[in-house]
Design a protein around this motif. Structure first.
Motif, PDB file in Angstrom:
ATOM      1  N   HIS A  88      -9.939   3.607  -6.799  1.00 13.54           N
ATOM      2  CA  HIS A  88      -9.385   2.272  -7.042  1.00 13.54           C
ATOM      3  C   HIS A  88     -10.540   1.352  -7.363  1.00 13.54           C
ATOM      4  N   VAL A  89     -10.377   0.579  -8.414  1.00 14.83           N
ATOM      5  CA  VAL A  89     -11.439  -0.360  -8.771  1.00 14.83           C
ATOM      6  C   VAL A  89     -10.893  -1.775  -8.652  1.00 14.83           C
ATOM      7  N   ILE A  90     -11.607  -2.609  -7.934  1.00 13.82           N
ATOM      8  CA  ILE A  90     -11.204  -4.013  -7.774  1.00 13.82           C
ATOM      9  C   ILE A  90     -12.265  -4.881  -8.434  1.00 13.82           C
ATOM     10  N   ASP A  91     -11.811  -5.772  -9.276  1.00 14.25           N
ATOM     11  CA  ASP A  91     -12.742  -6.698  -9.920  1.00 14.25           C
ATOM     12  C   ASP A  91     -12.698  -8.013  -9.141  1.00 14.25           C
ATOM     13  N   LEU A  92     -13.732  -8.284  -8.363  1.00 16.62           N
ATOM     14  CA  LEU A  92     -13.753  -9.515  -7.567  1.00 16.62           C
ATOM     15  C   LEU A  92     -14.172 -10.690  -8.450  1.00 16.62           C
ATOM     16  N   PRO A  93     -13.748 -11.900  -8.083  1.00 14.40           N
ATOM     17  CA  PRO A  93     -14.111 -13.049  -8.924  1.00 14.40           C
ATOM     18  C   PRO A  93     -15.625 -13.274  -8.979  1.00 14.40           C
ATOM     19  N   GLY A  94     -16.077 -13.831 -10.093  1.00  9.08           N
ATOM     20  CA  GLY A  94     -17.506 -14.076 -10.259  1.00  9.08           C
ATOM     21  C   GLY A  94     -17.968 -15.262  -9.432  1.00  9.08           C
ATOM     22  N   ILE A  95     -18.928 -15.045  -8.551  1.00  9.72           N
ATOM     23  CA  ILE A  95     -19.416 -16.124  -7.688  1.00  9.72           C
ATOM     24  C   ILE A  95     -20.932 -16.064  -7.575  1.00  9.72           C
ATOM     25  N   THR A 136     -10.405  24.640  -6.423  1.00 13.21           N
ATOM     26  CA  THR A 136     -11.752  25.005  -5.997  1.00 13.21           C
ATOM     27  C   THR A 136     -12.637  23.782  -5.782  1.00 13.21           C
ATOM     28  N   PHE A 137     -12.166  22.675  -6.339  1.00  5.49           N
ATOM     29  CA  PHE A 137     -13.002  21.488  -6.222  1.00  5.49           C
ATOM     30  C   PHE A 137     -12.896  20.920  -4.823  1.00  5.49           C
ATOM     31  N   SER A 138     -14.002  20.768  -4.198  1.00  5.81           N
ATOM     32  CA  SER A 138     -13.928  20.228  -2.848  1.00  5.81           C
ATOM     33  C   SER A 138     -14.734  18.945  -2.745  1.00  5.81           C
ATOM     34  N   SER A 139     -14.193  18.084  -2.012  1.00  6.63           N
ATOM     35  CA  SER A 139     -14.874  16.817  -1.832  1.00  6.63           C
ATOM     36  C   SER A 139     -14.470  16.291  -0.474  1.00  6.63           C
ATOM     37  N   SER A 140     -15.370  15.572   0.138  1.00  9.51           N
ATOM     38  CA  SER A 140     -15.066  15.074   1.465  1.00  9.51           C
ATOM     39  C   SER A 140     -13.934  14.053   1.407  1.00  9.51           C
ATOM     40  N   LYS A 141     -13.837  13.394   0.287  1.00  9.82           N
ATOM     41  CA  LYS A 141     -12.859  12.319   0.167  1.00  9.82           C
ATOM     42  C   LYS A 141     -12.292  12.401  -1.234  1.00  9.82           C
ATOM     43  N   ASP A 142     -10.999  12.264  -1.403  1.00 12.58           N
ATOM     44  CA  ASP A 142     -10.558  12.331  -2.781  1.00 12.58           C
ATOM     45  C   ASP A 142      -9.917  11.030  -3.248  1.00 12.58           C
ATOM     46  N   GLU A 143     -10.046  10.017  -2.454  1.00 10.95           N
ATOM     47  CA  GLU A 143      -9.520   8.742  -2.900  1.00 10.95           C
ATOM     48  C   GLU A 143     -10.367   7.646  -2.272  1.00 10.95           C
ATOM     49  N   PHE A 144     -10.925   6.809  -3.074  1.00  8.71           N
ATOM     50  CA  PHE A 144     -11.628   5.678  -2.452  1.00  8.71           C
ATOM     51  C   PHE A 144     -11.674   4.452  -3.355  1.00  8.71           C
ATOM     52  N   THR A 145     -12.277   3.414  -2.842  1.00  4.78           N
ATOM     53  CA  THR A 145     -12.220   2.112  -3.492  1.00  4.78           C
ATOM     54  C   THR A 145     -13.610   1.595  -3.833  1.00  4.78           C
ATOM     55  N   ILE A 146     -13.713   1.114  -5.065  1.00  9.14           N
ATOM     56  CA  ILE A 146     -14.952   0.479  -5.495  1.00  9.14           C
ATOM     57  C   ILE A 146     -14.639  -0.979  -5.803  1.00  9.14           C
ATOM     58  N   ALA A 147     -15.459  -1.896  -5.322  1.00 13.48           N
ATOM     59  CA  ALA A 147     -15.278  -3.307  -5.679  1.00 13.48           C
ATOM     60  C   ALA A 147     -16.432  -3.741  -6.564  1.00 13.48           C
ATOM     61  N   LEU A 148     -16.099  -4.443  -7.646  1.00 10.97           N
ATOM     62  CA  LEU A 148     -17.134  -4.986  -8.519  1.00 10.97           C
ATOM     63  C   LEU A 148     -17.375  -6.425  -8.115  1.00 10.97           C
ATOM     64  N   SER A 149     -18.632  -6.762  -7.906  1.00 11.18           N
ATOM     65  CA  SER A 149     -18.918  -8.120  -7.466  1.00 11.18           C
ATOM     66  C   SER A 149     -20.185  -8.616  -8.153  1.00 11.18           C
ATOM     67  N   GLY A 150     -20.288  -9.899  -8.326  1.00  8.35           N
ATOM     68  CA  GLY A 150     -21.485 -10.460  -8.957  1.00  8.35           C
ATOM     69  C   GLY A 150     -21.245 -11.854  -9.482  1.00  8.35           C
TER      70      GLY A 150
END
Lengths: 255, 661
Positions: B74-81, B17-31
């Motif tokens: 998906h979570v990506i930890d980008l290098p600290g810059i 019953t759960f509906s979502s436009s997208k069920d897989e995506f990517t988040i990048a952490l940056s800072g």
């Protein structure tokens, strides 16, 4: 400077010595110290200091000694800069013997024009210290960086204009003093890295700590704390943001 | 993480019953560095993560998975810059990732105490036009410092969602993910809040029009490329030049005009304007109330005190070593007992194959385990604590002027200290230095650093059979050698030294999970690199042994080992074996003469053997990483220098010591 009075070589020599000693000792320079440095009788030194006081180059009080005013500092750092640039030139390019360099530069410094000073600085690729490792003060032209000076090669220094404020290096900032970054000497990459960390032209910096043995400087800028190696920090020049009583203390006695 | 219950949400994966436009995506952490990105990353992904390198780059890549409300993230930890100005690999990696891989949303993590400087980077991210969520982390520390930030005001000023978090305690993370998911599902156009001065803006527009008319194949927005070209960004300029050089010549003209107007290089103009805006936003959204100076600041005063600072720095380093060897000794005792069944067999009785497999391959595994578990892991644990708390930064600050004597700056202390555990990851970590020359100098110094294996050798030979003071003396000797060789290397490699520019983070209690993860990542990469070499290396040497090659070689080396160094002939075998791993010298010696080594060697020989063993070669694993990082030539020069030093110092001691002992 507004008054274009010609300054005698003699006065320049005095101011140069007071500049050198007060940077080392950070307190008023005594008559005997000047007399020793210039090899002139203390009596004549006292006479001269009174004269310099009258003309507004130093604050002189009998028993304490002399302190440069803003006006005196401007002349002194300029002539010191010319002296040390010339030393570099005589050493690096002409390859003169080391013991002859100093006296030679003393003769030449008074005759060196501002345009020649700038050209010399460019030729030597913006040196930051003389052969004896004493720092070369920043120029007083209205540039924010050496890059800019190079880019505006075709303009001579009169077109560029000179600063009203004296520049001092971040490492000469005393505790509780705040400076506005006005000029960064050095190559493009270092300036770029400094700017990314918040040390841009116009940013306010203060010194938190100076590590001993020519170690790095901890500065506070834009709410963050940065450690800058001495070689980098000494090339970041600031205008002192006046809190109070600068004239009372003179220009080179901070903290 | 458990509190948040992200993992429990997994159930919803199967909820039709759960509906979502997208069920897989990517988040990048940056800072920026040290704002707590890794803490957030760990909290979000738990044990679901892979740490590796970016393809073809020597930059660490951390990737993880998170299940949240039926979505796989998906979570990506980008290098600290600090900026996108492509002076470091980290900056290039981050920039290319964001531009080419196009994460669905970027979470920009900011340190609440240093809002203005952090916003400078936020503005650059916004210029890249990626869907953005701003996460203001460590708000608790900021509050202690009297900095109060207004979430609503900040959100309004930036025009992107803002979330406050205290990641170490998991506070605000659920909200962060919710907002990130929302931003990913309905990507809103990032507001163009950065408008440069009219004269700059006009030129950016004109240049970006030209870029769009030329249709370059680069995956960046036109406006962003225009800005970067005007900023004199070497990467972008290089790439554009290949396709349409006329863009660059036009840009040069524009940059010149900007410089003419502002009398400042154009990159400086833009950096200043960005900072002006960052300042405006920060000062509009935060209030500084003065509270008393927090404990961390007072501690900081001691740590960088002109006199006390040296004591505390020495304490930190000595403490690290003491901890490592106390714990290591204890654990090693236990492990040796556990492995007591492992006794080398004599190939003359058992046959060559058994010897190669048992003594060599299995012996290599045992040796690896007994080094890494007792010594290297405890070392990494405490080192990671020291690093993450900010203590190491203070030590680097105090030691900068000494490091300058060997052509390096304070930051190079970090790889050097790492070298006390094991040279291999230490050389790996020289990547934090700016130029190849500095990395080489640091790597060279590291090959002399007394790693755990060398320390075992010194302790096993000298501390037990001569006395502890000579053992300590050798440690000091090693430091002196590092210094002298560093000086020589500096003279031999002319070039500019880079100065130190380093942020002094607020001192804090580091997150335990980050320490564990970091230790594990380091240990893992060490295992991958070192174990195969241990196993193969000792098998090969056993093979030589079984084939009877070692003895002739050992005899061949006699002029050096016996003549110059005054050691017994069998020292040649020891040194060959020790090339795989230094404490093999000790183990093989025991297998030759039994546990009472004093029957075979006199005190001078103990000391000389320890010195030579310590210096004569970096071990095979170290040579391997030198080749990998710097190439054959540099690796052989460094190895040669090690060898020469060992002969000179060892020979000298062999001649002098008999007068003292």
């Amino acid at each position: 400077m507004s008054d274009n009075e010609s300054i005698s070589e003699n006065i320049e020599e005095y101011l140069e010595v007071i500049y050198k000693v007060s940077l080392e000792e950070k307190k008023p320079v005594t008559t005997s110290n000047i007399s020793k440095n210039l090899n002139i009788a203390p009596g004549s030194v006292t006479q001269m200091l009174k004269k310099l006081d009258k003309r507004g180059y130093v604050h002189y009080s009998p028993y304490k000694g002399a302190v440069l005013t803003e006006k005196g500092l401007k002349v002194a750092s300029k002539v010191t800069r010319k002296h040390r640039l010339l030393e570099r030139f005589l050493n690096d390019i002409l390859k003169l013997k080391k013991d002859k360099i100093h006296s030679e530069a003393c003769q030449m410094e008074h005759a060196l024009s501002d345009d020649a000073e700038r050209a010399l600085c460019q030729l030597l690729e913006q040196p930051d210290q003389c052969p004896d490792e004493a720092p070369i003060p920043a120029c007083d032209f209205k540039f924010d960086s050496c890059e800019e000076c190079l880019e505006r090669k075709h303009e001579d220094v009169e077109e560029v204009g000179s600063r009203d404020e004296n520049l001092i290096s971040v490492i000469s900032l005393g505790e509780n003093e705040v400076g506005r970054v006005s000029f960064i000497r050095g190559d493009y990459k270092v300036i770029r890295r400094l700017m990314d960390m918040g040390i841009t032209i116009g940013a306010m910096v203060s010194v938190i700590k100076l590590a001993p043995f020519k170690g790095p400087v901890e500065v506070s800028v834009r709410g963050s704390k940065l450690a800058l190696g001495r070689d980098i920090a000494k090339n970041v020049f600031v205008e002192l943001i006046d809190c109070e009583s600068k004239d009372e203390d003179g220009a080179l006695v901070h903290g | 993480m458990v509190k948040l219950g992200f993992q429990k949400e997994k159930v919803r994966d199967f909820d039709p019953t759960f509906s979502s436009s997208k069920d897989e995506f990517t988040i990048a952490l940056s800072g920026n560095a040290n704002v707590g990105k890794s803490v957030i990353f760990n909290q979000l992904t738990g044990s679901n993560q892979i740490v590796g390198n970016w393809p073809g780059k020597t930059v660490e890549k951390a990737e993880g998975k998170l299940y949240f409300q039926g979505q796989k993230i998906h979570v990506i930890d980008l290098p600290g810059i600090y900026s996108f100005s492509t002076f470091s690999m980290e900056e290039i990696v981050s920039r290319e990732y964001i531009a080419h891989e196009k994460p669905d949303v970027v979470i920009n993590v900011l340190d609440a105490s240093v809002l203005e400087r952090n916003l400078f980077f936020t503005l650059q991210l916004m210029e890249m036009e990626v869907p953005l969520v701003v996460c203001i982390n460590q708000v608790d520390i900021a509050r202690q410092k009297g900095i109060i930030i207004d979430e609503k005001k900040l959100e309004k000023a930036l025009g992107v969602p803002v979330v406050f978090t205290v990641a170490v305690r998991g506070e605000g993370l659920r909200k962060l993910i919710e907002k990130a998911v929302k931003a990913a599902e309905k990507p809103k156009k990032v507001p163009e809040i950065i408008k440069y001065g009219g004269e700059v803006e006009k030129r950016i527009e004109s240049l970006s029009e030209m870029i769009s008319s030329k249709k370059t194949s680069l995956n960046y927005s036109n406006r962003w490329m225009a800005i970067k070209i005007l900023e004199n960004d070497p990467e972008i300029i290089k790439n554009i030049k290949k396709e349409s050089p006329e863009i660059i010549s036009y840009a040069n003209q524009l940059a010149y005009e900007i410089e003419k107007i502002h009398q400042e290089p154009s990159f400086a103009v833009m950096a200043s304007e960005r900072y002006t805006l960052a300042n405006l936003i920060a000062s509009g959204a935060q209030v500084q109330t003065k509270i008393d100076i927090p404990f961390s600041e007072r501690l900081d005063k001691i740590l960088t005190h002109p006199v006390l600072g040296y004591f505390t720095s020495a304490l930190v380093i000595i403490g690290l070593l003491l901890w490592t060897f106390t714990i290591g000794d204890f654990l090693e005792g236990i492990l040796s007992n556990a492995f007591s069944f492992f006794q080398p067999v004599d190939p003359q009785f058992s046959g060559a194959i058994t010897a190669i497999l048992w003594n060599g391959a299995f012996g290599g595994i045992v040796a690896g385990v007994t080094l890494i578990i007792p010594f290297v892991i405890p070392f990494y644990l405490l080192l990671s604590y020291i690093e993450n708390s900010g203590l190491l930064t203070r030590v680097a600050f105090m030691m900068d002027s000494f490091m300058h004597k060997i052509g390096l700056h304070g930051k190079a202390l970090i790889p050097l200290i790492l070298g006390y555990g094991c040279n291999v990851p230490a050389i790996d970590s020289t990547r934090i230095l700016e130029t190849r020359r500095e990395r080489l100098l640091a790597a060279f110094a590291i090959t002399f650093a007394p790693c755990a294996a060398r320390t075992i050798l010194i302790l096993g030979l000298v501390a037990i059979f001569v006395n502890i003071w000579w053992a300590l003396g050798l440690y000091v000797l090693d430091l002196i050698i590092i210094f002298i060789m560093g000086r020589i290397a500096l003279k031999a490699t002319p070039g500019e030294s880079t100065g130190l520019i380093m942020e002094m983070h607020t001192l804090k209690l580091p997150s335990f999970s980050v320490i564990l993860k970091q230790t594990w990542a380091r240990t893992k990469s060490l295992i991958y690199l070192v174990f195969p070499i241990y196993i193969v290396g000792s098998a090969i040497i056993q093979a030589f042994y079984a084939l009877g090659v070692l003895e002739p070689v050992s005899n061949f080396m006699a002029p050096l080992t016996v003549g110059l160094l005054g050691l017994p002939v069998f020292a040649g075998v020891l040194l060959i074996v020790g090339a795989v791993r230094k404490e093999f010298i000790l183990l093989t010696l025991v297998s030759f003469v039994g546990t009472d080594l004093s029957l075979a060697l006199n005190p001078t020989q103990f000391i000389v053997l320890a010195i030579v063993g310590m210096l004569y070669l970096p071990c095979f694993s170290t040579i391997a990483i030198l080749i990998k990082e710097f190439g054959w030539k540099a690796a052989s020069v460094i190895t040669g220098a090690n060898f020469a030093t060992a002969l000179v110092v060892g020979g000298l001691f062999a001649k002098i010591l008999p007068y003292f002992l």
